[in-house]
Design a protein around this motif. Structure first.
Motif, PDB file in Angstrom:
ATOM      1  N   MET A   1      39.280  40.076  37.112  1.00 54.01           N
ATOM      2  CA  MET A   1      38.669  40.067  35.782  1.00 54.01           C
ATOM      3  C   MET A   1      39.168  41.303  35.064  1.00 54.01           C
ATOM      4  O   MET A   1      39.036  42.420  35.587  1.00 54.01           O
ATOM      5  CB  MET A   1      37.154  40.151  35.984  1.00 54.01           C
ATOM      6  N   VAL A   2      39.781  41.114  33.903  1.00 54.61           N
ATOM      7  CA  VAL A   2      40.316  42.277  33.200  1.00 54.61           C
ATOM      8  C   VAL A   2      39.646  42.430  31.848  1.00 54.61           C
ATOM      9  O   VAL A   2      39.263  41.446  31.221  1.00 54.61           O
ATOM     10  CB  VAL A   2      41.855  42.185  33.021  1.00 54.61           C
TER      11      VAL A   2
ATOM     12  N   PRO B   1      47.495  49.294  43.739  1.00 51.76           N
ATOM     13  CA  PRO B   1      47.292  48.106  44.577  1.00 51.76           C
ATOM     14  C   PRO B   1      47.556  46.770  43.865  1.00 51.76           C
ATOM     15  O   PRO B   1      47.457  45.726  44.506  1.00 51.76           O
ATOM     16  CB  PRO B   1      45.824  48.215  44.984  1.00 51.76           C
ATOM     17  N   ALA B   2      47.904  46.792  42.564  1.00 52.70           N
ATOM     18  CA  ALA B   2      48.086  45.530  41.841  1.00 52.70           C
ATOM     19  C   ALA B   2      49.103  44.644  42.564  1.00 52.70           C
ATOM     20  O   ALA B   2      50.193  45.089  42.927  1.00 52.70           O
ATOM     21  CB  ALA B   2      48.550  45.807  40.414  1.00 52.70           C
TER      22      ALA B   2
ATOM     23  N   ASP C   1      53.751  48.257  38.075  1.00 52.12           N
ATOM     24  CA  ASP C   1      53.418  49.062  36.905  1.00 52.12           C
ATOM     25  C   ASP C   1      52.956  48.180  35.737  1.00 52.12           C
ATOM     26  O   ASP C   1      51.957  48.470  35.087  1.00 52.12           O
ATOM     27  CB  ASP C   1      54.678  49.834  36.492  1.00 52.12           C
ATOM     28  N   HIS C   2      53.679  47.075  35.511  1.00 54.97           N
ATOM     29  CA  HIS C   2      53.288  46.159  34.435  1.00 54.97           C
ATOM     30  C   HIS C   2      51.940  45.503  34.733  1.00 54.97           C
ATOM     31  O   HIS C   2      51.093  45.374  33.850  1.00 54.97           O
ATOM     32  CB  HIS C   2      54.358  45.071  34.251  1.00 54.97           C
ATOM     33  N   MET C   3      51.756  45.108  36.004  1.00 50.29           N
ATOM     34  CA  MET C   3      50.488  44.471  36.368  1.00 50.29           C
ATOM     35  C   MET C   3      49.336  45.455  36.206  1.00 50.29           C
ATOM     36  O   MET C   3      48.232  45.091  35.781  1.00 50.29           O
ATOM     37  CB  MET C   3      50.547  43.967  37.820  1.00 50.29           C
TER      38      MET C   3
ATOM     39  N   VAL D   1      48.004  45.680  32.732  1.00 53.71           N
ATOM     40  CA  VAL D   1      47.103  44.563  32.400  1.00 53.71           C
ATOM     41  C   VAL D   1      45.745  44.799  33.050  1.00 53.71           C
ATOM     42  O   VAL D   1      44.691  44.656  32.422  1.00 53.71           O
ATOM     43  CB  VAL D   1      47.702  43.222  32.880  1.00 53.71           C
ATOM     44  N   GLU D   2      45.774  45.199  34.321  1.00 59.11           N
ATOM     45  CA  GLU D   2      44.508  45.363  35.051  1.00 59.11           C
ATOM     46  C   GLU D   2      43.648  46.507  34.527  1.00 59.11           C
ATOM     47  O   GLU D   2      42.428  46.475  34.657  1.00 59.11           O
ATOM     48  CB  GLU D   2      44.799  45.583  36.537  1.00 59.11           C
ATOM     49  N   LYS D   3      44.321  47.505  33.944  1.00 58.00           N
ATOM     50  CA  LYS D   3      43.562  48.646  33.421  1.00 58.00           C
ATOM     51  C   LYS D   3      42.629  48.212  32.303  1.00 58.00           C
ATOM     52  O   LYS D   3      41.647  48.871  32.005  1.00 58.00           O
ATOM     53  CB  LYS D   3      44.550  49.673  32.854  1.00 58.00           C
ATOM     54  N   GLY D   4      42.977  47.092  31.665  1.00 60.24           N
ATOM     55  CA  GLY D   4      42.138  46.611  30.566  1.00 60.24           C
ATOM     56  C   GLY D   4      42.314  47.489  29.348  1.00 60.24           C
ATOM     57  O   GLY D   4      43.405  47.577  28.802  1.00 60.24           O
TER      58      GLY D   4
END
Ligand code: FAD
Length: 440
Positions: free
Chosen positions: A223-224, A332-333, A393-395, A398-401
């Motif tokens: 969930m982002v 860990p992404a 890094d790209h993922m 996104v995950e950082k929101g």
């Protein structure tokens, strides 16, 4: 019982994490004499990686097909994973099943790292090899003959070996001894602790029954949105004999956190994050899952770093060879760290086998094929790591929101991207790491 350390051996693996264990498996399969040592008293038992991809399973299959099968039966075969926003709108569902044309492991295997390590250790011990615990390396120098390194242990012993495998994690003692810079590949600066660190909480929790319908039981869900990611992944538990057993409400949580979390986050801390930005927090049609037990929890800080080279050659032809977190470090992404370490190690065992066939005297003469074998290992695996670091890094972005238009547009772009039919195949291929396998 591991028995006494030999005073001399051909290969010494320092570190019995997943990378060191995979290297031991690769060497054992090739009947190359080795010892494996670790500073710990026994294998660790904490929550770390949870996903094993096709690339790692394929690599293990090349040396121990039965072990690959055993790992698969000890985990959950997740056909894909789902990414949703805070309002639980689907951003994309990645189908790993599209890899079926290339591998029998067309899934993401959800298996806790300590379970995977447990099975790897059993195979090493079952093959008549030992793992020497309580052996912290505290010194290394070139041995008098110049063809070997001499290791000194905190426990008082010494050991000489021609090949030292640095599987000793991101703070690698051997990498530091070899003077190999551990560099942020984007800024080209030494990755400094505290700078650009990502903070995560990792926890194994039991949710109350009934499990809300918006917490999938068959695969991970990310969930982002503002505040950072909330990942839920179902895992199996272990019975007293170490066998994996179904527990419908046992989940691994990865929670991105903006500040420094407590060392071992408790249920109220974890529940507060779920209440704020977990499943059910914004879309009120389902309740937020309730934590009834925290089995294990820890915090995790990481930053991106890559070793300048994976190989250090002493004048006389002895080697320090980097694998796993000693060579690369990232967030860990996508669950890539353990996988890359396993693949590094199995490839390195093959390189060592080829290298041993070259006479030491010939290598001393300089630019011999032997030197090229090790350099090829370094170049190949470092190139793979650079690609993976870039993807992670790209993922992570996104995950950082995050908040505002930038974050909103990033999610919209992702949603639009995955409407293209070919995107799923490309991303599954990247995540599964199959494109990085060494061509025969
Ligand atoms: C909390 C947490 C969560 C993570 N989540 C994920 C995830 O979701 N997905 C993913 O892919 N990765 C994840 N990782 C990263 C993953 O765990 C690592 O990539 C993996 O452990 C690397 O394995 P390794 O064998 O290279 O190093 P390690 O597992 O760090 O093992 C190194 C070993 O070397 C030993 N050692 C160190 N120094 C010495 C010495 N001087 N002498 C002797 N022994 C020594 C240590 O005791 C240790 O056992 C996570 C890590 C942590 C800590």
């Amino acid at each position: 019982m591991s028995g006494p350390l030999p005073s001399s051996i051909e290969v010494c693996i320092v570190g019995a994490g997943p990378s060191g264990l995979a290297c031991a498996l690769g060497l054992a399969a090739r009947k190359i004499p080795f010892v494996i040592v670790d500073a710990l008293e026994a294998g660790h038992n904490s929550s770390r990686a949870v996903g094993m991809h096709a690339s790692a399973l394929e690599a293990i299959k090349t040396v121990h097909p039965q072990l690959a099968d055993r790992l698969v039966s000890a985990g959950i075969q997740s056909k894909g994973f789902t990414v949703i926003d805070l309002h639980e709108r689907l951003l994309f569902h990645l189908r790993m099943t599209e890899l079926a044309a290339y591998t029998k492991y067309a899934f993401m295997l959800l298996i806790p790292q300590h379970t995977a390590e447990h099975h790897m250790r059993e195979y090493i011990l079952g093959g008549g090899n030992s793992i020497h615990w309580n052996k912290r390396v505290i010194g290394v120098k070139e041995a008098a003959d110049g063809v070997q390194y001499e290791l000194r242990f905190e426990s008082g012993e010494a050991l000489t070996a021609r090949y030292l495998i640095a599987a000793d994690g991101s703070k690698s003692f051997l990498r530091t001894f070899a003077g190999i810079p551990f560099i942020d590949p984007y800024t080209k600066k030494v990755a400094e602790p505290g700078k650009n660190d990502l903070s995560f909480v990792v926890a194994d929790v039991v949710f109350a029954s009934p499990l809300p319908a918006n917490v999938p039981r068959d695969g991970p869900q990310v969930m982002v949105g503002a505040g950072g990611m909330v990942l839920t992944a179902p895992i199996l538990s272990e019975d007293s004999a170490g066998a994996s057993v179904q527990n419908d409400n046992l989940f691994r949580l990865y929670l991105g956190v903006p500040d420094t979390p407590p060392r071992a986050p408790d249920a109220p801390y974890l529940q507060a994050i779920l209440n704020a930005r977990g499943p059910g927090s914004h879309l009120k049609t389902q309740p937020v899952p309730q934590i009834v037990k925290v089995v294990e929890s820890s915090r995790y800080r990481t930053r991106t770093a890559l070793a300048d080279r994976y190989v250090h050659r002493a004048e006389g032809g002895a080697y320090i060879l980097l694998v796993g977190d000693a060579a690369h470090k990232h967030g860990p992404a996508g669950g890539q760290g353990m996988n890359m370490g396993i693949c590094d190690s199995i490839e390195l065992a093959q390189a060592i086998e080829e290298h041993r066939k070259c006479a030491v005297d010939a290598e001393k003469a300089g630019a011999h094929k032997a030197v090229q074998i090790m350099d090829a290992y370094s170049t190949r695996r470092r190139t793979v790591a650079l690609r993976v670091l870039n993807m992670v890094d790209h993922m992570t972005e996104v995950e950082k929101g995050g908040q505002g238009w930038g974050a909103y547009l990033r999610l919209k772009f992702l949603w639009a991207l995955f409407k293209m039919p070919f995107m799923n195949g490309i991303f599954a291929w990247q995540l599964g790491g199959l494109g990085h396998a060494k061509k025969p």
